[in-house]
Design a protein around this motif. Sequence first.
Motif, short mmCIF file in Angstrom:
data_model
loop_
_atom_site.label_atom_id
_atom_site.label_comp_id
_atom_site.label_asym_id
_atom_site.label_seq_id
_atom_site.Cartn_x
_atom_site.Cartn_y
_atom_site.Cartn_z
N TYR A 139 42.21 47.51 44.61
CA TYR A 139 43.28 47.02 43.72
C TYR A 139 44.60 46.93 44.48
O TYR A 139 45.42 47.84 44.45
N MET A 140 44.80 45.82 45.15
CA MET A 140 45.99 45.65 45.97
C MET A 140 47.03 44.73 45.33
O MET A 140 48.21 44.83 45.63
N TYR A 141 46.60 43.84 44.45
CA TYR A 141 47.50 42.83 43.89
C TYR A 141 47.38 42.78 42.35
O TYR A 141 46.34 43.14 41.78
N GLY A 142 48.43 42.28 41.77
CA GLY A 142 48.39 42.13 40.32
C GLY A 142 47.22 41.28 39.88
O GLY A 142 46.44 41.65 39.00
N ILE A 143 47.12 40.12 40.49
CA ILE A 143 46.00 39.21 40.21
C ILE A 143 45.42 38.73 41.52
O ILE A 143 46.13 38.17 42.36
N GLU A 144 44.15 38.98 41.72
CA GLU A 144 43.40 38.43 42.84
C GLU A 144 42.59 37.26 42.29
O GLU A 144 41.62 37.47 41.55
N PRO A 145 43.03 36.00 42.55
CA PRO A 145 42.34 34.85 41.95
C PRO A 145 40.83 34.89 42.17
O PRO A 145 40.36 35.09 43.29
N GLY A 146 40.10 34.70 41.08
CA GLY A 146 38.63 34.68 41.16
C GLY A 146 38.01 36.05 41.23
O GLY A 146 36.78 36.17 41.23
N GLN A 147 38.81 37.11 41.27
CA GLN A 147 38.27 38.47 41.40
C GLN A 147 38.96 39.40 40.39
O GLN A 147 39.79 40.23 40.75
N ALA A 148 38.57 39.27 39.17
CA ALA A 148 39.17 40.09 38.12
C ALA A 148 38.95 41.57 38.36
O ALA A 148 39.85 42.40 38.09
N ASP A 149 37.78 41.93 38.85
CA ASP A 149 37.47 43.35 39.02
C ASP A 149 38.25 44.00 40.17
O ASP A 149 38.16 45.22 40.36
N ALA A 150 38.99 43.20 40.93
CA ALA A 150 39.85 43.75 41.98
C ALA A 150 41.32 43.55 41.64
O ALA A 150 42.18 43.78 42.50
N SER A 151 41.62 43.12 40.42
CA SER A 151 43.00 42.81 40.02
C SER A 151 43.61 43.95 39.22
O SER A 151 42.99 44.47 38.28
#
Length: 412
Positions: free
Chosen positions: A356-368
């Motif tokens: 979880y590095m960014y508010g929104i990781e495009p295409g990767q909700a589970d990492a947002s």
Amino acid sequence: MRVKTMKPKQLAWIAAATLSTGLLISCGGSDNTTSERPTPPVTPTAPSEPSVKIFEQSTAPDKLSDWHFVISDGKKLSLNKNVVPYDLNTPLFSDYSFKLRALYVPPGKQITYKADGSIEFPIGSAMMKTFYYPKATGTDAAYQAVARQTQTVQGDSIDLATNVLVETRVLVLQPNGTWSGLPYLWDADQKEAKLKIGGADVKLELVGAAGANEKFVYGVPNAQSCQQCHATQSAGGQGILPIGPKPRNLNKSYAYSASLTKNQLVYWDELKLLSGFPGIANVPANADWRDTTQTVEARAKAYLDVNCAHCHSSRGAAFQTGLMLDINTVGTTSPSTSQWGVCKKPLAYGGPGAPYMYGIEPGQADASLLLYRISHTTTGDVMPVIGRHVNHTEGNALVKDWINQLTLPSCH
């Protein structure tokens, strides 16, 4: 013997005298003019409904009934005839509670519609929101069992045979132009709600149609908590404003009764409650987050606008985070997609660490981080920071779908 024949006039006089005598007898009368005449029966009339009474914050009554906004006999809660119910296209999630929203405008006054899409209420206006749940059968007598459902019902009353009232929040526009917020907690008999300036905790057990029940402590906010969410134009530092009643949220149909369903703004205009109304064709409308006929993007933007933007906007309490989640910002590319969280590192949150590095990781909700925070309830992680104690499974699924559909460049 000779029979004397009467003339027609004599016969008519005798008939009239006989009729008059009969009427007097049948009515209990006589030729005594001092006798009392019978009193006509009196048709009972229903007691008149009391008028709404507005108080200043310093004199706010202990009992909700003193305002006369709502009337409850323990079997049914109804709105005063001068109080108008309303709904929002996409409402704020509040632990699966149902809400009966209503507004009161002083007689002869009007709400002002403004070209920028906001509305202004006249002094003495009030907004009230009653939080309630459908009843259910639970597993622990220490917790009130309530159904885990998504609200679809509208109307101007609540059937207390099938629902249980929790609280009613009142916002009143004071003579000095500021809004004051007051929370009222409903009694066990559901006939009265008492002012709880310091808030209250209510033990509830959510009972779903499928899956495990979920116990939690519902929080009735204290009066000061209003500042955290409702200071939408002063970065949390000054006065508070209503959050929901914006034209884009109000532009929808409402079922006022079995025979009356109408667009809310059109109805307000017909009631002479609204001035400056430009016509419904000129009013924006947010999506209904549940309406699968609309795009995932439109539904997700409306959901974030209502649930997050009261803080995450240029004038909200969380403006210093640089994350803006209002309807006009999310999805735009100018000046940058980072303003709504894309590849944006958090400024005011340590986070759980990788991935979880960014508010929104495009295409990767589970990492947002956005999805992470709205799907956790632990202190320090939960978003919004107040008013939510359980996860909104359906809302989180929508946000997850939206992030996974984003086709923007990867953050790495």
